[in-house]
Enzyme design. Structure first.
Site, PDB file in Angstrom:
ATOM      1  N   LYS A   1       1.777 -10.127   8.971  1.00 55.76           N
ATOM      2  CA  LYS A   1       1.381  -9.155   7.934  1.00 55.76           C
ATOM      3  C   LYS A   1       1.489  -9.789   6.550  1.00 55.76           C
ATOM      4  CE  LYS A   1       0.236  -5.217   6.092  1.00 55.76           C
ATOM      5  NZ  LYS A   1       0.686  -3.873   6.002  1.00 55.76           N
TER       6      LYS A   1
ATOM      7  N   LYS B   1       0.857  -1.181   0.000  1.00 54.33           N
ATOM      8  CA  LYS B   1       0.000   0.000   0.000  1.00 54.33           C
ATOM      9  C   LYS B   1       0.895   1.234   0.000  1.00 54.33           C
ATOM     10  CE  LYS B   1      -4.256  -1.464   2.293  1.00 54.33           C
ATOM     11  NZ  LYS B   1      -5.106  -1.272   3.485  1.00 54.33           N
TER      12      LYS B   1
HETATM   13  N1  GLY Z   1      -1.913  -1.104   7.155  1.00 52.30           N
HETATM   14  C1  GLY Z   1      -2.982  -1.912   6.754  1.00 52.30           C
HETATM   15  C2  GLY Z   1      -2.721  -2.685   5.497  1.00 52.30           C
HETATM   16  O1  GLY Z   1      -1.602  -2.726   5.044  1.00 52.30           O
HETATM   17  O2  GLY Z   1      -3.621  -3.243   4.942  1.00 52.30           O
END
Ligand code: GLY
Length: 362
Positions: free
Chosen positions: A227, A143
């Protein structure tokens, strides 16, 4: 060196994590983005402390880098900074294969990434995050973007990096308040999908706060794994990636409602996660013991767990309504089911949301 591979249908890259890794950036970059030129965009907060190491490393790997500094701060993450970076890259005739390297916090990563996504329709992008927040969140997942007067991150793209280089030693010179802010996203990762990480942070909070080298590498690696796993499941946020927004709709209302001046993002996220957890308890979706454990861990990190200076509920709730994650006029909140699992809920009654806000006021 710890490594995490992020594999997508049309792209894959490695996130490399180790103390002292910035000095190897040039040779690591050459493996994935070989060229004679590179653009190095350096966060002005670390120009003297980390900029020279990276510049020297690029030069020793036979890059001739264009080195430029970017002032960090949300009010510089905008199209005018992007335009001035375009001019610099064009004046120096950087080409399609010249990588853009962003060295610094999330502001520089997001802005540099947007330049990389759009310059000559996209060039290789290398992330070198130097804050905990950027290491465990913003630098992984592609992002990129900038703010507009109407709101944060409204212009952007998905542009995955070709490499992420994380030197955990940079955390040792990060201001303590910034380090602690990054812990909010780590606690969030534990709460949304990894109860063992949640327990690990709880047990290891002292070595983490003491910046023990081993604890820092493990903290960053475990969080980057989460993540990366979320991004691999849902790159464009059609589903599970939205779970990363746990606490963030409340947090954005706190940040915007206090004109971005009182609370850092991580501090607002801490308060936002507590509000969301208490809302889930009120709605009968989650045991109160999970919300209590969240508050207790956030307290141990040093993040705020209550706030007596929040704007009135009307103001906060109207900001929530204008959040970009609103769909069909409904605020969609990420609420915990238990430690390690969350759901997206689109029908929370206003009085329950107001009660959650009140609960933060102590
Ligand atoms: N910071 C949230 C995402 O990368 O989706």
């Amino acid at each position: 060196m710890a490594t995490v591979d992020l594999v997508l249908p049309h792209h894959r890259y490695t996130i490399r994590i180790a103390p002292g890794l910035l000095s190897e950036l040039g040779s690591l970059a050459r493996e994935v983005a070989p060229h004679d030129r590179a653009a190095l965009i350096v966060d002005d907060k670390i120009t003297d402390s980390h900029g020279p190491v990276v510049e020297a490393s690029l030069k020793s790997a036979d890059y001739n880098p264009l080195v430029t500094t970017m002032t960090s701060g949300e009010d510089h993450k905008n199209l005018s900074t992007v335009q001035s970076l375009y001019h610099k890259l064009l004046d120096e005739r950087l080409e399609r294969k010249s990588p853009v390297v962003a060295l610094g916090g999330g502001i520089v990563g997001d802005t540099g990434g947007f330049v990389a996504a759009s310059y000559l329709r996209g060039v290789p992008f290398i992330q070198c995050p130097t804050t905990l927040l950027a290491m465990v969140d913003a630098s992984v997942g592609g992002k990129v973007g900038v703010n507009m007067p109407q709101g944060k991150n409204l212009i952007g793209a998905f542009h995955q990096p070709v490499l992420v280089v994380i030197d955990t030693d940079t955390l040792k010179t990060l201001p303590k308040r910034d380090f602690i802010c990054g812990l909010a996203e780590c606690v969030k990762h534990g709460l949304i999908r990894d109860p063992e990480l949640f327990d690990w942070i709880d047990t290891n909070i002292q070595p983490i706060l003491d910046l023990d080298s081993g604890a820092l590498v493990e903290l960053v690696e475990r969080n980057v794994r989460i993540k990366a796993a979320v991004v691999m499941e849902d790159e464009k946020e059609a589903g599970v990636r939205a779970h990363l927004n746990f606490g963030h709709t409340f947090a954005h209302a706190i940040e915007a409602g206090t004109e971005y001046g009182r609370y850092r993002h991580g501090e607002a996220v801490s308060l936002g996660m507590i509000a969301a957890a208490r809302l889930a308890v009120t709605a009968g979706r989650c045991e109160s013991s999970a919300a209590d454990r969240l508050v207790s861990l956030l307290k141990k990190t040093g993040l705020p767990t209550s706030a007596n200076d929040l704007p009135a509920n009307d103001k906060l709730m109207s900001i929530m309504q204008s959040d970009k994650k609103v769909a069909d006029g409904k605020v969609r909140l990420v609420l915990p089911d238990k430690l390690g699992a969350v759901s997206i809920v689109g029908d929370t009654p206003d009085d329950a949301v107001a009660k959650a806000w009140d609960s933060l006021r102590g």
